[in-house]
Design a protein around this motif. Structure first.
Motif, short mmCIF file in Angstrom:
data_model
loop_
_atom_site.label_atom_id
_atom_site.label_comp_id
_atom_site.label_asym_id
_atom_site.label_seq_id
_atom_site.Cartn_x
_atom_site.Cartn_y
_atom_site.Cartn_z
N LEU A 87 0.82 -1.20 0.00
CA LEU A 87 0.00 0.00 0.00
C LEU A 87 0.86 1.25 0.00
O LEU A 87 0.63 2.18 -0.74
N GLY A 88 1.86 1.31 0.86
CA GLY A 88 2.80 2.41 0.84
C GLY A 88 2.33 3.66 1.55
O GLY A 88 2.99 4.69 1.50
N VAL A 89 1.16 3.68 2.20
CA VAL A 89 0.66 4.83 2.94
C VAL A 89 0.07 4.36 4.26
O VAL A 89 -0.22 3.18 4.44
N SER A 90 -0.11 5.29 5.19
CA SER A 90 -0.73 4.97 6.47
C SER A 90 -1.75 6.06 6.79
O SER A 90 -1.80 7.11 6.15
N TRP A 91 -2.52 5.84 7.82
CA TRP A 91 -3.54 6.82 8.22
C TRP A 91 -2.87 8.11 8.65
O TRP A 91 -3.38 9.20 8.40
N LEU A 92 -1.71 8.01 9.31
CA LEU A 92 -1.00 9.22 9.70
C LEU A 92 -0.58 10.02 8.48
O LEU A 92 -0.68 11.26 8.48
N ASP A 93 -0.12 9.34 7.43
CA ASP A 93 0.25 10.05 6.20
C ASP A 93 -0.94 10.79 5.61
O ASP A 93 -0.81 11.91 5.13
N VAL A 94 -2.11 10.15 5.66
CA VAL A 94 -3.32 10.80 5.14
C VAL A 94 -3.64 12.05 5.93
O VAL A 94 -3.94 13.11 5.37
N LYS A 95 -3.58 11.95 7.25
CA LYS A 95 -3.90 13.11 8.10
C LYS A 95 -2.91 14.24 7.88
O LYS A 95 -3.30 15.41 7.77
N LEU A 96 -1.63 13.90 7.81
CA LEU A 96 -0.64 14.93 7.58
C LEU A 96 -0.77 15.55 6.20
O LEU A 96 -0.55 16.74 6.01
N GLY A 97 -1.12 14.71 5.22
CA GLY A 97 -1.32 15.25 3.88
C GLY A 97 -2.48 16.23 3.82
O GLY A 97 -2.38 17.29 3.19
N ILE A 98 -3.57 15.89 4.48
CA ILE A 98 -4.72 16.81 4.52
C ILE A 98 -4.35 18.10 5.21
O ILE A 98 -4.74 19.20 4.80
N ARG A 99 -3.56 17.99 6.28
CA ARG A 99 -3.13 19.20 7.01
C ARG A 99 -2.28 20.08 6.12
O ARG A 99 -2.42 21.31 6.11
N MET A 100 -1.37 19.48 5.34
CA MET A 100 -0.53 20.26 4.43
C MET A 100 -1.35 20.94 3.34
O MET A 100 -1.08 22.07 2.95
N LEU A 101 -2.38 20.23 2.84
CA LEU A 101 -3.25 20.85 1.85
C LEU A 101 -3.99 22.04 2.43
O LEU A 101 -4.20 23.05 1.76
N GLY A 102 -4.40 21.93 3.71
CA GLY A 102 -5.09 23.05 4.35
C GLY A 102 -4.20 24.25 4.55
O GLY A 102 -4.67 25.39 4.55
N LYS A 103 -2.89 24.02 4.72
CA LYS A 103 -1.97 25.14 4.91
C LYS A 103 -1.69 25.87 3.61
O LYS A 103 -1.20 27.00 3.63
N GLN A 104 -1.94 25.23 2.48
CA GLN A 104 -1.69 25.83 1.16
C GLN A 104 -2.97 25.81 0.33
O GLN A 104 -3.08 25.09 -0.65
N PRO A 105 -3.98 26.60 0.70
CA PRO A 105 -5.28 26.51 -0.01
C PRO A 105 -5.19 26.88 -1.48
O PRO A 105 -5.84 26.27 -2.32
N THR A 106 -4.36 27.87 -1.80
CA THR A 106 -4.26 28.28 -3.21
C THR A 106 -3.66 27.16 -4.06
O THR A 106 -4.18 26.82 -5.13
N LEU A 107 -2.58 26.58 -3.56
CA LEU A 107 -1.96 25.48 -4.27
C LEU A 107 -2.91 24.29 -4.38
O LEU A 107 -2.96 23.61 -5.42
N THR A 108 -3.68 24.02 -3.33
CA THR A 108 -4.64 22.92 -3.35
C THR A 108 -5.69 23.13 -4.42
O THR A 108 -6.04 22.21 -5.16
N VAL A 109 -6.21 24.37 -4.53
CA VAL A 109 -7.25 24.67 -5.53
C VAL A 109 -6.67 24.54 -6.94
O VAL A 109 -7.30 23.94 -7.83
N VAL A 110 -5.46 25.07 -7.14
CA VAL A 110 -4.85 24.99 -8.47
C VAL A 110 -4.60 23.53 -8.87
O VAL A 110 -4.88 23.11 -9.99
N ALA A 111 -4.09 22.74 -7.92
CA ALA A 111 -3.83 21.33 -8.22
C ALA A 111 -5.13 20.58 -8.51
O ALA A 111 -5.20 19.75 -9.41
#
Length: 290
Positions: A87-111
């Motif tokens: 699988l290569g991912v964990s629940w912690l990775d998912v949570k941290l990824g969501i947190r990083m997306l929240g810190k960069q809303p403009t980049l998240t929208v563009v992506a």
């Protein structure tokens, strides 16, 4: 921060502050699992190794917030070793990824827009070409379609059999004309004795009726050519006629060797005729279902 054994608290103190609580919880869970499996002494030894592991990783990845996600990933894989195989991912990775997306809303929208619009846009040319470009370059070519069997369980096409064509030709009423073709390479013998492999197709006479292409010389294949025991005949493309027989104006009626048998040339097709793909020979397909 929740109470935990001293070595684990030391370890997480070296992590970025916003990741400490999640990692500490995972470390406690891993330590309890190790204690249940190997005993408390083994769990304590494992716990005292974590500060050193954290220090090494921190020295490698501690510069710059842009590396935090990579740092946490390495911590997760090296210290806990609990990433599901394959699988290569964990629940912690998912949570941290969501947190990083929240810190960069403009980049998240563009992506998100790039993925949501870019992928469908890249498929538009394929579908447009399929709708507007793929008709046969003959009279009423947009009315010519292909038929195939589909295996619903395996979700893939089924190899078409000669028997299928015989059944379709007898029973389908939605088509004005039904034709079939089967391509193979053939050895063609020139008058000078040379033999060259040329791609050809066994086709039903109905193909020529369907395509409505008039031969340059002679005639196309007819239904009588399909009868078992009929004379072996062939229709040549203009390219083969020019390259192998020097545009002999008297080629129609002559006998040439195709494979191991002599065939009588009955027609020459005009330039650009290569049915069904890049075939330069047309031989009768004797579609007797028996």
């Amino acid at each position: 921060m929740r109470r935990a054994p001293l070595p684990l608290r030391i370890a997480v103190r070296m992590l970025p502050e916003d990741a400490r609580e999640e990692v500490l919880g995972d470390l406690l869970e891993a330590m309890n699992a190790r204690a249940a499996a190997d005993g408390r002494a083994a769990a304590r030894r494992w716990a005292w190794r974590q500060p050193w592991a954290t220090l090494v990783l921190r020295m490698q990845y501690a510069h710059g917030s842009e590396r935090d996600a990579s740092f946490r990933w390495r911590w997760r894989t090296r210290s806990l070793g609990r990433v599901p195989r394959g699988l290569g991912v964990s629940w912690l990775d998912v949570k941290l990824g969501i947190r990083m997306l929240g810190k960069q809303p403009t980049l998240t929208v563009v992506a998100g827009l790039a993925l949501g619009l870019g992928i469908p846009a890249s498929l538009i040319p394929v579908h447009v070409a399929g709708i507007y470009v793929t008709s046969f370059p003959v009279e009423e070519g947009d009315r010519i379609v292909g038929i195939r069997d589909w295996d619903l369980e395996a979700n893939r096409p089924v190899v078409r059999l000669l028997h299928d064509f015989a059944v379709w030709r007898a029973e389908l009423s939605s088509f004005e004309v039904l034709g079939a073709a089967r391509s193979d390479p053939w050895n063609v013998h020139s008058p000078d004795g040379r033999a060259e492999e040329i791609r050809g197709a066994e086709v039903t006479a109905s193909v020529f009726t369907m395509l409505r292409v008039t031969p340059l010389l002679g005639r196309p294949l007819v239904s009588d050519d399909e009868v078992e025991g009929a004379a072996d005949v062939v229709v040549l493309s203009q390219d083969v006629w020019a390259a192998r027989f020097a545009r002999d104006p008297d080629i129609v009626g002559k006998v040439i060797g195709i494979g191991a048998r002599p065939h009588t040339v009955v027609g020459i097709m005009p330039a650009g005729f290569h049915f069904p793909l890049n075939d330069d020979l047309g031989l009768p397909l004797r579609a007797d279902p028996t």
